[in-house]
Design a protein around this motif. Structure first.
Motif, short mmCIF file in Angstrom:
data_model
loop_
_atom_site.label_atom_id
_atom_site.label_comp_id
_atom_site.label_asym_id
_atom_site.label_seq_id
_atom_site.Cartn_x
_atom_site.Cartn_y
_atom_site.Cartn_z
N MET A 39 0.83 -1.20 0.00
CA MET A 39 0.00 0.00 0.00
C MET A 39 0.87 1.26 0.00
SD MET A 39 -1.07 2.65 2.15
CE MET A 39 -0.58 2.00 3.72
N LEU A 40 1.92 1.28 0.83
CA LEU A 40 2.80 2.45 0.89
C LEU A 40 3.50 2.69 -0.44
CD1 LEU A 40 4.26 1.97 4.47
CD2 LEU A 40 2.73 3.82 3.71
N THR A 83 -7.56 12.82 -5.54
CA THR A 83 -6.36 12.01 -5.34
C THR A 83 -6.23 11.60 -3.88
OG1 THR A 83 -5.32 13.16 -7.19
CG2 THR A 83 -3.87 11.89 -5.76
N VAL A 84 -6.63 12.46 -2.96
CA VAL A 84 -6.66 12.10 -1.54
C VAL A 84 -7.59 10.90 -1.34
CG1 VAL A 84 -7.26 12.84 0.81
CG2 VAL A 84 -6.13 14.45 -0.75
N ASN A 89 -8.51 5.02 -0.67
CA ASN A 89 -9.15 3.84 -1.25
C ASN A 89 -8.19 2.66 -1.35
OD1 ASN A 89 -11.62 2.74 -2.34
ND2 ASN A 89 -10.50 2.60 -4.29
N LEU A 90 -6.89 2.90 -1.29
CA LEU A 90 -5.92 1.80 -1.33
C LEU A 90 -6.20 0.80 -0.20
CD1 LEU A 90 -2.65 3.76 -2.15
CD2 LEU A 90 -3.91 2.21 -3.68
N MET A 105 -6.37 -2.33 9.29
CA MET A 105 -5.88 -0.98 9.50
C MET A 105 -6.93 0.01 9.01
SD MET A 105 -2.01 -1.48 8.15
CE MET A 105 -1.21 -0.37 9.28
N LYS A 106 -6.85 1.22 9.53
CA LYS A 106 -7.75 2.27 9.08
C LYS A 106 -6.93 3.49 8.73
CE LYS A 106 -10.22 4.42 12.17
NZ LYS A 106 -11.27 4.65 13.16
N ILE A 107 -7.53 4.37 7.94
CA ILE A 107 -6.85 5.58 7.51
C ILE A 107 -7.79 6.76 7.64
CG2 ILE A 107 -7.45 5.26 5.08
CD1 ILE A 107 -4.64 6.47 4.42
N GLU A 108 -7.22 7.89 7.99
CA GLU A 108 -7.94 9.15 8.01
C GLU A 108 -7.02 10.19 7.40
OE1 GLU A 108 -8.85 12.29 11.47
OE2 GLU A 108 -9.92 10.39 11.71
#
Length: 120
Positions: A39-40, A83-84, A89-90, A105-108
């Motif tokens: 993902m990174l 794009t953010v 969405n990855l 994992m979660k992302i904000e």
């Protein structure tokens, strides 16, 4: 202060580890780590994303992070809001076995702008 037209968005991607990660049997965490590295890499290679730096707090924080303080952070200049969203969405598209990375994992995304450069 006003935003500069055409300037990239300064984005802090805040990433937390969910309880599902810690519930995995010993030895199965590597699959999540491999997906995280994938993902990174995809985030770094995403057109319109310029990764400025990362910070991982996993040596001083153990257990799930449902909100601040997060487990790790990615600071980036990003071309636009879409794009953010694509970057976030990855976590849905990168797979860990039969699940998306979001299971573990979660992302904000915190979106703002850079401060004036006072070092010049």
């Amino acid at each position: 202060m006003s935003a500069t037209a055409g300037a990239p968005l300064r984005v802090l991607f805040c990433i937390g580890v969910n309880q599902n990660f810690f519930d995995l049997p010993t030895g199965q965490h590597k699959t999540v780590w491999d997906a995280t590295v994938n993902m990174l890499k995809q985030l770094h290679d995403l057109p319109g994303v310029d990764v400025l730096g990362t910070m991982d707090d996993d040596q001083h924080m153990v257990g799930p992070s449902d909100s601040w303080p997060w487990t790790c952070y990615v600071l980036a200049d990003v071309a636009d809001q879409s794009t953010v969203a694509e970057a976030c969405n990855l976590f849905r598209t990168v797979q860990v076995g039969e699940y998306g990375l979001w299971r573990y994992m979660k992302i904000e995304a915190r979106v703002g702008r850079s401060l004036p450069d006072v070092t010049r």
